[in-house]
Design a protein around this motif. Structure first.
Motif, PDB file in Angstrom:
ATOM      1  N   ARG A  16       0.889  -1.161   0.000  1.00  0.00           N
ATOM      2  CA  ARG A  16       0.000   0.000   0.000  1.00  0.00           C
ATOM      3  C   ARG A  16       0.924   1.208   0.000  1.00  0.00           C
ATOM      4  NH1 ARG A  16      -4.657  -0.118   4.068  1.00  0.00           N
ATOM      5  NH2 ARG A  16      -5.524  -1.363   2.395  1.00  0.00           N
ATOM      6  N   ASN A  17       0.947   1.950  -1.086  1.00  0.00           N
ATOM      7  CA  ASN A  17       1.875   3.067  -1.255  1.00  0.00           C
ATOM      8  C   ASN A  17       1.201   4.372  -0.866  1.00  0.00           C
ATOM      9  OD1 ASN A  17       3.675   4.996  -2.006  1.00  0.00           O
ATOM     10  ND2 ASN A  17       3.617   4.542  -4.193  1.00  0.00           N
ATOM     11  N   THR A  18       1.378   4.763   0.370  1.00  0.00           N
ATOM     12  CA  THR A  18       0.796   6.022   0.846  1.00  0.00           C
ATOM     13  C   THR A  18       1.823   7.153   0.871  1.00  0.00           C
ATOM     14  OG1 THR A  18       1.238   5.413   3.141  1.00  0.00           O
ATOM     15  CG2 THR A  18      -0.930   4.821   2.250  1.00  0.00           C
ATOM     16  N   SER A  19       2.921   6.985   0.126  1.00  0.00           N
ATOM     17  CA  SER A  19       3.995   7.985   0.113  1.00  0.00           C
ATOM     18  C   SER A  19       3.601   9.261  -0.636  1.00  0.00           C
ATOM     19  CB  SER A  19       5.248   7.401  -0.535  1.00  0.00           C
ATOM     20  OG  SER A  19       5.048   7.239  -1.927  1.00  0.00           O
ATOM     21  N   GLY A  20       2.594   9.170  -1.491  1.00  0.00           N
ATOM     22  CA  GLY A  20       2.221  10.317  -2.304  1.00  0.00           C
ATOM     23  C   GLY A  20       2.968  10.390  -3.629  1.00  0.00           C
ATOM     24  N   ALA A  45       0.914   5.682  -6.380  1.00  0.00           N
ATOM     25  CA  ALA A  45       0.588   6.326  -5.111  1.00  0.00           C
ATOM     26  C   ALA A  45      -0.903   6.204  -4.851  1.00  0.00           C
ATOM     27  CB  ALA A  45       0.997   7.800  -5.156  1.00  0.00           C
ATOM     28  N   GLY A  46      -1.255   6.005  -3.602  1.00  0.00           N
ATOM     29  CA  GLY A  46      -2.659   5.901  -3.223  1.00  0.00           C
ATOM     30  C   GLY A  46      -2.827   4.989  -2.030  1.00  0.00           C
ATOM     31  N   ASP A  47      -4.040   4.917  -1.543  1.00  0.00           N
ATOM     32  CA  ASP A  47      -4.317   4.137  -0.343  1.00  0.00           C
ATOM     33  C   ASP A  47      -4.831   2.736  -0.659  1.00  0.00           C
ATOM     34  OD1 ASP A  47      -4.308   3.884   2.432  1.00  0.00           O
ATOM     35  OD2 ASP A  47      -6.429   4.391   2.577  1.00  0.00           O
ATOM     36  N   GLU A  48      -4.969   2.411  -1.947  1.00  0.00           N
ATOM     37  CA  GLU A  48      -5.481   1.099  -2.336  1.00  0.00           C
ATOM     38  C   GLU A  48      -4.394   0.039  -2.231  1.00  0.00           C
ATOM     39  OE1 GLU A  48      -8.686   0.280  -3.102  1.00  0.00           O
ATOM     40  OE2 GLU A  48      -9.050   2.339  -2.440  1.00  0.00           O
ATOM     41  N   PRO A  49      -4.691  -1.100  -1.638  1.00  0.00           N
ATOM     42  CA  PRO A  49      -3.690  -2.172  -1.576  1.00  0.00           C
ATOM     43  C   PRO A  49      -3.468  -2.783  -2.952  1.00  0.00           C
ATOM     44  CG  PRO A  49      -5.767  -2.909  -0.646  1.00  0.00           C
ATOM     45  CD  PRO A  49      -5.938  -1.460  -0.998  1.00  0.00           C
TER      46      PRO A  49
END
Length: 98
Positions: A16-20, A45-49
């Motif tokens: 889950r890439n929440t780094s932006g 980037a995003g909150d989706e797994p």
């Protein structure tokens, strides 16, 4: 990180890439015969797994063969390593993965 089903083995990592920022991953599956299978995955980037998987190949050495998988996450250009995580398919004599 290593999966075995129906005589086929593959590596898989969840993220889950929440780094932006978009990232890149290389997932390597090391086989007991010395070959390595790799998958290169873009991690948007995003909150989706999401998942990154190597190709599924015939299992080498039977159900108890020592496979190892390593995932390395870098910035999009591969200039900065941000994370390295691995698994060991063979637990120690005590039965734990330490």
């Amino acid at each position: 990180m290593c999966s075995l089903r129906g005589g086929r083995t593959w590596g898989r990592t969840y993220y889950r890439n929440t780094s932006g920022k978009p990232l890149h991953a290389v997932l390597s599956l090391m086989r007991p015969d010395g070959r390595t299978v790799q998958a290169h995955c873009d991690l948007p980037a995003g909150d989706e797994p999401g998942t990154c998987e190597t190709p599924r190949e015939s299992t080498v050495g039977g159900d108890r063969a020592p496979y190892t998988a390593v995932a390395e996450v870098t910035d999009k250009r591969g200039e900065r390593k941000l994370l390295r995580s691995g698994s060991n398919a063979e637990p120690d004599a005590g039965g734990s993965d330490q």
